[in-house]
Design an enzyme around this catalytic site. Sequence first.
Site, mmCIF file in Angstrom:
data_model
loop_
_atom_site.group_PDB
_atom_site.id
_atom_site.type_symbol
_atom_site.label_atom_id
_atom_site.label_comp_id
_atom_site.label_asym_id
_atom_site.label_seq_id
_atom_site.Cartn_x
_atom_site.Cartn_y
_atom_site.Cartn_z
ATOM 1 N N ASP A 82 -17.228 17.006 -41.383
ATOM 2 C CA ASP A 82 -18.603 17.057 -41.592
ATOM 3 C C ASP A 82 -19.438 15.881 -41.011
ATOM 4 O O ASP A 82 -18.778 14.609 -40.792
ATOM 5 C CB ASP A 82 -18.688 16.813 -43.194
ATOM 6 C CG ASP A 82 -20.426 17.114 -43.595
ATOM 7 O OD1 ASP A 82 -21.063 17.848 -42.751
ATOM 8 O OD2 ASP A 82 -21.137 16.280 -44.393
ATOM 9 N N HIS A 180 -30.919 15.307 -45.963
ATOM 10 C CA HIS A 180 -29.807 14.565 -46.674
ATOM 11 C C HIS A 180 -30.407 13.929 -48.037
ATOM 12 O O HIS A 180 -31.188 13.000 -47.753
ATOM 13 C CB HIS A 180 -28.836 13.907 -45.817
ATOM 14 C CG HIS A 180 -28.222 14.744 -44.877
ATOM 15 N ND1 HIS A 180 -28.447 14.866 -43.563
ATOM 16 C CD2 HIS A 180 -27.137 15.475 -45.011
ATOM 17 C CE1 HIS A 180 -27.581 15.643 -42.881
ATOM 18 N NE2 HIS A 180 -26.708 16.015 -43.846
ATOM 19 N N SER A 214 -28.695 20.504 -51.298
ATOM 20 C CA SER A 214 -28.702 20.393 -52.787
ATOM 21 C C SER A 214 -29.861 20.578 -53.273
ATOM 22 O O SER A 214 -31.138 20.119 -52.943
ATOM 23 C CB SER A 214 -28.031 18.745 -53.265
ATOM 24 O OG SER A 214 -26.904 18.737 -52.977
HETATM 25 P P1 13P Z 1 -27.366 16.978 -49.519
HETATM 26 O O1 13P Z 1 -27.357 15.635 -49.569
HETATM 27 O O2 13P Z 1 -28.307 17.938 -49.892
HETATM 28 O O3 13P Z 1 -25.932 17.128 -50.696
HETATM 29 O O4 13P Z 1 -26.379 17.629 -48.260
HETATM 30 C C1 13P Z 1 -25.202 17.244 -47.974
HETATM 31 C C2 13P Z 1 -24.656 17.931 -46.581
HETATM 32 O O5 13P Z 1 -25.397 18.177 -45.741
HETATM 33 C C3 13P Z 1 -23.265 17.230 -46.150
HETATM 34 O O6 13P Z 1 -23.344 17.668 -44.658
HETATM 35 O O1 G3H Z 2 -24.214 14.637 -44.999
HETATM 36 C C1 G3H Z 2 -23.579 13.741 -45.136
HETATM 37 C C2 G3H Z 2 -22.593 14.037 -46.347
HETATM 38 O O2 G3H Z 2 -23.419 13.983 -47.750
HETATM 39 C C3 G3H Z 2 -21.580 12.969 -46.511
HETATM 40 O O3 G3H Z 2 -22.063 11.900 -46.952
HETATM 41 O O4 G3H Z 2 -21.463 10.103 -45.065
HETATM 42 O O5 G3H Z 2 -22.173 9.493 -47.401
HETATM 43 O O6 G3H Z 2 -19.900 10.676 -46.854
HETATM 44 P P1 G3H Z 2 -21.206 10.336 -46.505
HETATM 45 ZN ZN ZN Z 3 -25.016 17.246 -43.493
#
Ligand code: 13P
Ligand code: G3H
Ligand code: ZN
Length: 310
Positions: A82, A180, A214
Site C-alpha cells: 500500500d 485518509h 472507511s
Molecule cells: P481509511 O483511512 O479510510 O481506512 O483508508 C485506508 C487507505 O486508503 C489505505 O490505503
Molecule cells: O493509507 C494508509 C494506510 O491507512 C496505512 O497507514 O501508513 O499509518 O500504516 P500507515
Molecule cells: Zn490509501
Amino acid sequence: MGLVTSTEMFKRAYEGGYAIGAFNVNNMEIIQGIVEAAKEEKSQLILQVSAGARKYASPIYLKKLVEAAVEDSGLDIVLHLDHGEDFEICKKCVDDGFTSVMIDASYLPFEENIKLTKQVVEYAHAHGVVVEAELGRLAGVEDAVNVSKEDATYTDPDEAVEFVERTGVDSLAIAIGTSHGAYKFAGEPKLDFERLEIISKKLEGFPLVLHGASTVLPEFVDMCNKYGGDIPGAQGVPEEMLRRAASLGVCKINIDTDLRLAMTAAIRKHLVENPSDFDPRKYLGPARLAIKEMVQHKIKNVLGSSNTNL
Ligand code: 13P
Ligand code: G3H
Ligand code: ZN
C-alpha cells in the site's frame, strides 16, 4: 488456493458490480480477524501492507503471517504493497513475493508520476506482479501519507485515460473526495460521483481503486469515547456511497481506519470492564473478534463480495 494477483478478481468484480476489500494489516490478530471473516463469507480478499506496517512488524513477519493465513484458510489472497513511494520499496516487495504493489507517485507532477509508475510497471510485470498507481491526491494524515486539504486534487478524467495508456498500469486509484483517516468531511459527506462516472465511462472495463474508504463506524467511535477515548467529530464515507462506487467500476475499496477503531474500541472496553486483566490474550481476543465481525459486515452488506472465493 494461494497468493494470487488481482487480475482475475478485478475482472469478475467489475462484471459483477461488486468490490474487493483491501484491508491494512499490521499484526497477527488483525490478519486473523480479517481472514476469518473472508473465510466465512467465502470472499475474495486483498491484504495490504504499508511502509509503516513493514517498519512496525518487520517485513518477514508479515509475509509469513499472510502465508500462514493462505494455508490455514484455503483462500486465494492478494498480498499488496500500500502506498509505495519510490521504486526501491516496490522492487523490494516484488522480490519478497508480493503479488501486487502500489506505486503512489501522486505527489509528483503528471509527467514524473508517469515516468516512475512506468519504471515500476516494467519491473513488476517482468516478475508476474501487478501494479496500482494513483492520479489526483487524497487529503488526510496517516503514518506515511500526509496531505493537507489545500494540496488535495481530484482526478482529471482525460489525464486518467492518458496515464493508464502510457504507463500500462493494472489499476488506478482516483481522488473523488475521500481522504485518509477518521476526519473525512467537515460538513455533509460528499463524493464527486459525476467525475467517477465520467472516468469510469472513459476507462470502460478498467479497475478503479478507492482509498480513504472507511465509514468510521459510529458504534466504534462511541465505544472508544465511552471507555475513556477522545475522538471528536470523526466522520467517514457512508456505506451507500461505497455501494454506489462499486457499481461504477471501483473494484478495490481500501479500509484501515475502521479496523483501527474496531480494535481500539474492543481493547478499551475490555480493559475498563476488567481492570485487573493483564494477559494480552484477554484483550487481543475480543479485538480480533471485533475486527472479524466488522469485516464480515463490510463483505456482506457493503462490498458485495460474499461467495466469490470458491
Ligand atoms: P481509511 O483511512 O479510510 O481506512 O483508508 C485506508 C487507505 O486508503 C489505505 O490505503
Ligand atoms: O493509507 C494508509 C494506510 O491507512 C496505512 O497507514 O501508513 O499509518 O500504516 P500507515
Ligand atoms: Zn490509501
